[in-house]
Design a protein around this motif. Structure first.
Motif, PDB file in Angstrom:
ATOM      1  N   ARG A 145      -1.237  21.482  41.530  1.00 18.44           N
ATOM      2  CA  ARG A 145       0.029  21.260  42.243  1.00 18.44           C
ATOM      3  C   ARG A 145      -0.180  20.282  43.397  1.00 18.44           C
ATOM      4  O   ARG A 145      -1.135  20.403  44.153  1.00 18.44           O
ATOM      5  CB  ARG A 145       0.581  22.570  42.803  1.00 18.44           C
ATOM      6  N   VAL A 146       0.746  19.335  43.539  1.00 15.35           N
ATOM      7  CA  VAL A 146       0.727  18.443  44.691  1.00 15.35           C
ATOM      8  C   VAL A 146       1.218  19.246  45.885  1.00 15.35           C
ATOM      9  O   VAL A 146       2.330  19.776  45.881  1.00 15.35           O
ATOM     10  CB  VAL A 146       1.607  17.196  44.464  1.00 15.35           C
ATOM     11  N   HIS A 198      -2.599  10.626  39.944  1.00 15.10           N
ATOM     12  CA  HIS A 198      -2.554  10.897  41.385  1.00 15.10           C
ATOM     13  C   HIS A 198      -2.955   9.661  42.190  1.00 15.10           C
ATOM     14  O   HIS A 198      -2.374   9.380  43.244  1.00 15.10           O
ATOM     15  CB  HIS A 198      -3.436  12.088  41.743  1.00 15.10           C
ATOM     16  N   VAL A 257      -4.041  17.836  46.315  1.00 12.49           N
ATOM     17  CA  VAL A 257      -3.691  18.568  45.100  1.00 12.49           C
ATOM     18  C   VAL A 257      -4.482  19.871  45.063  1.00 12.49           C
ATOM     19  O   VAL A 257      -5.694  19.884  45.302  1.00 12.49           O
ATOM     20  CB  VAL A 257      -3.991  17.711  43.846  1.00 12.49           C
ATOM     21  N   GLU A 310       1.447  14.916  50.817  1.00 14.44           N
ATOM     22  CA  GLU A 310       1.179  13.496  50.679  1.00 14.44           C
ATOM     23  C   GLU A 310       1.202  12.862  52.061  1.00 14.44           C
ATOM     24  O   GLU A 310       1.809  13.415  52.985  1.00 14.44           O
ATOM     25  CB  GLU A 310       2.270  12.811  49.845  1.00 14.44           C
TER      26      GLU A 310
END
Length: 158
Positions: A37-38, A8, A32, A41
């Motif tokens: 799970r992302v 990450h 996250v 961003e």
């Protein structure tokens, strides 16, 4: 810090490079979930003149709008550089979970001084002084050279 954390953080460095290519200072972050799970961003987007457009701040706002209190507490924010005071405060107020960073404020200050960068308009404080309840991990020495190179390019030394 484990392999997943480093994965990450590497994405954060990629986002920091994207920020740099867009004329912004090189910072990137990833949110996250507790189950890995992302969720979101971000990268710095202050080139338009709004110096508050940091990815950590944007992710805190996103989390407040899209996650329950329990989900926020279980989440992790990964970032290329330790949160500034503004972003650490947002993280604390939203009650997000852990922060993992690639380079510390102390490292960054040393580099920026050596690169002749102007001082920040706010006091550079470690996360723990702003949001003492937040679990923090970092730095990741294996990413330091890459992050330094981005900052050197931003400040015309690389």
């Amino acid at each position: 810090m484990n392999g997943t954390d480093l994965q990450h953080l590497r994405r954060c460095v990629e986002l920091a490079e994207e920020a740099l290519k867009g004329g912004n200072s090189p910072f990137g972050s990833v949110l996250v979930s507790g189950d890995g799970r992302v969720l979101a961003e971000g990268r710095n987007e202050e080139a338009d003149g709004d110096a508050t457009r940091h990815p950590e701040f944007a992710l805190a706002r996103w989390a407040a709008e899209n996650m329950s209190a329990e989900e926020r507490a279980a989440a992790t924010v990964y970032t290329s550089g330790e949160h500034c005071a503004m972003c650490a405060a947002a993280h604390g107020w939203v009650r997000l979970g852990r922060i993992v960073y690639a380079v510390s404020t102390e490292q960054l200050l040393g580099w920026l001084g050596g690169l002749g960068a102007p001082p920040a308009p706010v006091r550079p404080l470690p996360i723990g002084e702003v949001a003492p309840e937040v679990a923090v991990e970092g730095p990741a020495p294996e990413l330091a050279d890459e992050v330094y190179a981005l900052h050197a390019r931003f400040h015309g030394a690389g």
